[in-house]
Each structure stands twice: as structure tokens, then as C-alpha cells.
Design an enzyme around this catalytic site. Structure first.
Site, PDB file in Angstrom:
ATOM      1  N   LYS A   1       0.985  -1.389  -0.004  1.00  0.00           N
ATOM      2  CA  LYS A   1      -0.005   0.040   0.108  1.00  0.00           C
ATOM      3  C   LYS A   1       0.904   0.968   0.108  1.00  0.00           C
ATOM      4  O   LYS A   1       2.003   1.292   0.442  1.00  0.00           O
ATOM      5  CB  LYS A   1      -0.894   0.153   1.331  1.00  0.00           C
ATOM      6  CG  LYS A   1      -0.243   0.122   2.580  1.00  0.00           C
ATOM      7  CD  LYS A   1       0.127   1.499   3.046  1.00  0.00           C
ATOM      8  CE  LYS A   1       0.785   1.406   4.416  1.00  0.00           C
ATOM      9  NZ  LYS A   1       1.723   2.703   4.530  1.00  0.00           N
TER      10      LYS A   1
ATOM     11  N   PRO B   1       9.349  -4.200  -0.805  1.00  0.00           N
ATOM     12  CA  PRO B   1      10.300  -3.910   0.181  1.00  0.00           C
ATOM     13  C   PRO B   1      10.126  -3.835   1.403  1.00  0.00           C
ATOM     14  O   PRO B   1       9.207  -3.562   2.186  1.00  0.00           O
ATOM     15  CB  PRO B   1      10.993  -2.526  -0.276  1.00  0.00           C
ATOM     16  CG  PRO B   1       9.961  -1.946  -1.149  1.00  0.00           C
ATOM     17  CD  PRO B   1       8.787  -3.091  -1.475  1.00  0.00           C
ATOM     18  N   VAL B   2      11.255  -4.321   2.516  1.00  0.00           N
ATOM     19  CA  VAL B   2      11.127  -4.416   3.900  1.00  0.00           C
ATOM     20  C   VAL B   2      11.248  -2.986   4.590  1.00  0.00           C
ATOM     21  O   VAL B   2      12.160  -2.351   4.088  1.00  0.00           O
ATOM     22  CB  VAL B   2      12.218  -5.400   4.387  1.00  0.00           C
ATOM     23  CG1 VAL B   2      12.318  -5.572   5.944  1.00  0.00           C
ATOM     24  CG2 VAL B   2      11.771  -6.702   3.871  1.00  0.00           C
ATOM     25  N   ALA B   3      10.586  -2.760   5.650  1.00  0.00           N
ATOM     26  CA  ALA B   3      10.679  -1.657   6.477  1.00  0.00           C
ATOM     27  C   ALA B   3      10.616  -0.226   5.450  1.00  0.00           C
ATOM     28  O   ALA B   3      11.519   0.526   5.899  1.00  0.00           O
ATOM     29  CB  ALA B   3      11.765  -1.668   7.385  1.00  0.00           C
TER      30      ALA B   3
ATOM     31  N   ALA C   1       4.018  -1.409   3.897  1.00  0.00           N
ATOM     32  CA  ALA C   1       3.130  -2.240   4.671  1.00  0.00           C
ATOM     33  C   ALA C   1       3.254  -3.793   4.249  1.00  0.00           C
ATOM     34  O   ALA C   1       2.234  -4.654   4.318  1.00  0.00           O
ATOM     35  CB  ALA C   1       1.550  -1.723   4.769  1.00  0.00           C
TER      36      ALA C   1
ATOM     37  N   GLY D   1       4.849  -6.184   5.615  1.00  0.00           N
ATOM     38  CA  GLY D   1       4.640  -7.241   6.703  1.00  0.00           C
ATOM     39  C   GLY D   1       3.297  -7.295   7.052  1.00  0.00           C
ATOM     40  O   GLY D   1       2.596  -8.571   7.394  1.00  0.00           O
ATOM     41  N   SER D   2       2.702  -6.363   6.901  1.00  0.00           N
ATOM     42  CA  SER D   2       0.957  -6.183   7.029  1.00  0.00           C
ATOM     43  C   SER D   2       0.419  -7.097   5.989  1.00  0.00           C
ATOM     44  O   SER D   2      -0.634  -8.024   6.142  1.00  0.00           O
ATOM     45  CB  SER D   2       0.346  -4.782   7.273  1.00  0.00           C
ATOM     46  OG  SER D   2       1.217  -4.007   8.213  1.00  0.00           O
ATOM     47  N   ALA D   3       0.891  -6.928   4.682  1.00  0.00           N
ATOM     48  CA  ALA D   3       0.203  -7.580   3.745  1.00  0.00           C
ATOM     49  C   ALA D   3       0.795  -9.262   3.865  1.00  0.00           C
ATOM     50  O   ALA D   3      -0.207  -9.923   3.503  1.00  0.00           O
ATOM     51  CB  ALA D   3       1.055  -7.317   2.151  1.00  0.00           C
TER      52      ALA D   3
ATOM     53  N   ASP E   1      -2.337  -1.642   9.780  1.00  0.00           N
ATOM     54  CA  ASP E   1      -2.425  -1.810   8.276  1.00  0.00           C
ATOM     55  C   ASP E   1      -3.065  -3.075   7.682  1.00  0.00           C
ATOM     56  O   ASP E   1      -3.046  -3.090   6.421  1.00  0.00           O
ATOM     57  CB  ASP E   1      -1.211  -1.344   7.390  1.00  0.00           C
ATOM     58  CG  ASP E   1      -0.587   0.044   7.646  1.00  0.00           C
ATOM     59  OD1 ASP E   1      -1.417   0.872   7.982  1.00  0.00           O
ATOM     60  OD2 ASP E   1       0.431   0.370   7.704  1.00  0.00           O
TER      61      ASP E   1
END
Ligand code: C5P
Length: 293
Positions: A9, A95-97, A101, A103-105, A137
Site C-alpha cells: 500500500k 521492500p522491507v521496512a 506495509a 509485513g502487514s500484507a 495496516d
């Protein structure tokens, strides 16, 4: 075995209000899902939750119970009073961090995929409320499209948006911590106003005119992210100089999103941004994308 795709997102608007007593900020977000997707595959396993990650930035992520994807599997199993036995494989493209979102996905993907694998038939409302307990998220990753988020971002209302929007994402070397960016926001804003959705942005989305949307992109966390990462200011300026219709930091950053007219313009801008050396890598995408499927 079940495979789902879970979208990243961006926030077309992020209006951040005062810090609440629960440690979260009251906010209004206009979320927009883009077709940069992680792939989540779940399969029957004998004993407990096993997580394997590959792809973009995966080596830096924990695969134990601190990973939101593992917590999502356990949460769904607990809700139904069953054993959480599953092997989760995640191929990361988000991409991470990065403020997108990812990790939320992944967590939203695990909820949907495990619900299918375990045939637990969780109704949509319950799935969304389980998602909200995992993170602000996560519900939006289930919904996708374009939507207004209120509260801490988890209460969603779909937005009427016409047409497709084309984006270029400039991704930094190193991620930013979401709590650190919110803390910097608190230092920069002693008394933030109650957040309100931008009516001009909603009108621009309804019109489907990309130039109008570009003019209305706004993120209250941007000054905090720019303060913590000195290259973000020049990067945003470079994108605008190279002809982007609008530029904004994604969520808590450090990814910057640039709106362009079409695919051709996105290729041109991606090449131009790469040549600045102000970001690690550049990706292209479009939205609105569907939620977890
Ligand atoms: O909900 P989530 O776990 O994604 O939030 C991560 C962190 O971001 C929170 O611990 C909090 O520091 C910050 N946050 C916030 N206000 C929000 C959402 C997140 O302060 N509305």
C-alpha cells in the site's frame, strides 16, 4: 496447498493527529493498494508453524513468533480452537521496512490462505477484526483498492476512484522504523490538529485525472521521515524535477512514491531516478490493486 498474492500500500494522504493514550496516533489515511505483491503459500504440516522467506530483503527478517505472518497463523488457529500446523512460504517483492506495509500484507495473506487451507470459513467481518489486532495496516491489505482509514488506520471505508494510477517507487538502502518516525513526528508537532480527510483529494480520485491526484498527495509523516533521512528531500525534489505529477513519502518511509501519467513515463522516471544515486533501487507499479487474492 494454497497460494495468495498480497499487495503493498501507499498513502495518498496521511493526516496524523494527537497521540492517544493507547500509544497510537489518531489518523486519517487514504490507502491505495499497488500491484507490488508478496506471494504467500501455505501447506499442511505436522507440527507447529514453520516460516520460510525468500526474495527482496527476506534475509533480514525473523522467521520466529515475532514475525507478523507467524502470529497471524496462530491467531486464526486460536480463534477456531485448532492446532496451528502449517508451513508458510513467503516470496517477497514488497521492500522491507519501507513504509509500504509489506509485513502487514504478509499477515493478511496468511489469514486468508490459512482460512482456506484449514477450511475454517471465517466470515469477512471476523477476519477483518482479527487483522486489526495484528496491526493497523493489516485490514487494508485484505480490502485493497482505495479506501479511507480512520482510528489508528484500521477502520475502512472504500473510496470511489476512477482510472488507473501509475507509480514509480524509489527504495532506500535501509528501512526506517515506524515507531521512530512517529516519535519524530511528536517532536516536530507539539499539538497536532484532529486529522481530516482531504476533500480535494477525494474529488481528484473521483475525476480520475492523474494531475489532480498528484497535486493532492500529502503525508504528515513526511517532514519526520525527511529529517531522519537526509537524502529524501533531494530525492523527492529530483522526481518532481524529472516531471512526476506528484511525489510523496510512503507511510513512515523511507520509500518515495512518484505519480506519473502512464507506463512510458514510469520507465523514463525510473531511469532518471536511478541515475541520481539517491536511492538503492527503483520499482514501477500501478493501482488500485485488489486486496489479498
Ligand atoms: O499498528 P502497527 O503495529 O503497524 O504500528 C506500529 C507502530 O507505529 C506503533 O507501535 C506506533 O508506534 C506507530 N503507530 C502510531 N499510530 C498509528 C499507527 C501506528 O503511532 N495510528
Amino acid at each position: 496447498m494454497i497460494t495468495v498474492r498480497a499487495p503493498a500500500k501507499i498513502n495518498l494522504q496521511l493526516a496524523v493527529g494527537p497521540l492517544r493514550s493507547d500509544g497510537y496516533h489518531e489518523l486519517v489515511s487514504v490507502f491505495h493498494a499497488v500491484d507490488l505483491c508478496d506471494e504467500v503459500t501455505v501447506a499442511e504440516a505436522g507440527d507447529g508453524v514453520e516460516l520460510v522467506m525468500s526474495g527482496e530483503g527476506a534475509a533480514d527478517l525473523p522467521v520466529d513468533d515475532t514475525n507478523l505472518a507467524v502470529r497471524a497463523a496462530r491467531l486464526l488457529a486460536d480463534h477456531h480452537g485448532i492446532e496451528a500446523n502449517v508451513r508458510i512460504q513467503i516470496t517477497k517483492a514488497i521492500p522491507v521496512a519501507a513504509g509500504m506495509a509489506g509485513g502487514s500484507a504478509d499477515a493478511a495473506g496468511v489469514l486468508v490462505a490459512c482460512d482456506a487451507l484449514w477450511r475454517t470459513r471465517t466470515d469477512r467481518k471476523t477476519l477483518v477484526s482479527l487483522a486489526a489486532t495484528l496491526g493497523s495496516d493489516v485490514p487494508f491489505a485484505l480490502l485493497g483498492g482505495t479506501a479511507i482509514g480512520t482510528g489508528r488506520g484500521e477502520q475502512l471505508t472504500p473510496v470511489l476512484a476512477n482510472g488507473e494510477l501509475y507509480w514509480v517507487f524509489a527504495i532506500a538502502d535501509e528501512g526506517l522504523s515506524t515507531p521512530a518516525v512517529y516519535a519524530e513526528f511528536d517532536r516536530l508537532n507539539s499539538a497536532p490538529a484532529a486529522p481530516e480527510v482531504s476533500i480535494p483529494l477525494l474529488q481528484a480520485l473521483r475525476s480520475g485525472v492523474a494531475d489532480a491526484v498528484g497535486n493532492q498527495l500529502h503525508n504528515d509523516l513526511q517532514p519526520a521521515a525527511v529529517k531522519l533521512r537526509s537524502n529524501l528531500g533531494p530525492l523527492l525534489d529530483a522526481g518532481t524535477d524529472f516531471g512526476a505529477l506528484g511525489a510523496v513519502v510512503c507511510g513512515s518511509g523511507p520509500t518515495c512514491a512518484f505519480l506519473v501519467r502512464d507506463t512510458e513515463a514510469s520507465i523514463d522516471l525510473a531511469v532518471a531516478l536511478t541515475s541520481t544515486g539517491l536511492c538503492r533501487t527503483v520499482k514501477r507499479g500501478s493501482g488500485p490493486a485488489q486486496g489479498v487474492r
